[in-house]
Design a protein around this motif. Structure first.
Motif, PDB file in Angstrom:
ATOM      1  N   GLU A  12      10.232   2.967   4.108  1.00  0.00           N
ATOM      2  CA  GLU A  12      11.066   2.182   5.408  1.00  0.00           C
ATOM      3  C   GLU A  12      10.853   0.634   5.282  1.00  0.00           C
ATOM      4  OE1 GLU A  12       9.475   4.193   8.882  1.00  0.00           O
ATOM      5  OE2 GLU A  12      10.744   5.957   8.408  1.00  0.00           O
ATOM      6  N   ALA A  13       9.630   0.342   4.985  1.00  0.00           N
ATOM      7  CA  ALA A  13       9.128  -1.318   4.609  1.00  0.00           C
ATOM      8  C   ALA A  13      10.252  -1.543   3.558  1.00  0.00           C
ATOM      9  CB  ALA A  13       8.055  -1.688   4.584  1.00  0.00           C
ATOM     10  N   GLU A  14      10.486  -0.938   2.644  1.00  0.00           N
ATOM     11  CA  GLU A  14      11.331  -1.524   1.648  1.00  0.00           C
ATOM     12  C   GLU A  14      12.763  -1.670   2.051  1.00  0.00           C
ATOM     13  OE1 GLU A  14      10.680   1.217  -1.816  1.00  0.00           O
ATOM     14  OE2 GLU A  14       8.626   0.012  -2.308  1.00  0.00           O
ATOM     15  N   ARG A  15      13.248  -0.900   2.722  1.00  0.00           N
ATOM     16  CA  ARG A  15      14.643  -0.620   3.226  1.00  0.00           C
ATOM     17  C   ARG A  15      14.665  -2.014   4.240  1.00  0.00           C
ATOM     18  NH1 ARG A  15      15.241   5.837   4.741  1.00  0.00           N
ATOM     19  NH2 ARG A  15      15.054   6.436   2.489  1.00  0.00           N
ATOM     20  N   GLY A  16      13.776  -2.111   4.877  1.00  0.00           N
ATOM     21  CA  GLY A  16      13.990  -3.651   5.672  1.00  0.00           C
ATOM     22  C   GLY A  16      14.551  -3.311   6.898  1.00  0.00           C
TER      23      GLY A  16
END
Length: 57
Positions: free
Chosen positions: A53-57
């Motif tokens: 989820e953090a990579e998707r931003g």
């Protein structure tokens, strides 16, 4: 041997459930729901989900 008898009895009962598509669908939806909840509870998989989820931003 009593444990084996109980396990075989469960398999016989479950084979009766698989003959009905409706019971199979109910079982599948229940298993999917519980699987999703278990994945959220386990800390290792929770970290993986948070990273994605953090990579998707």
């Amino acid at each position: 041997m009593p444990l084996l008898d109980a396990v075989l009895n469960v398999f016989v009962i479950m084979s009766g459930f698989w003959e009905s598509p409706w019971l199979l669908l109910v079982f599948a939806f229940g298993a999917a729901y519980l699987g999703a909840k278990i994945v959220e509870i386990i800390p290792f998989t929770r970290r993986i989900i948070e990273r994605r989820e953090a990579e998707r931003g």
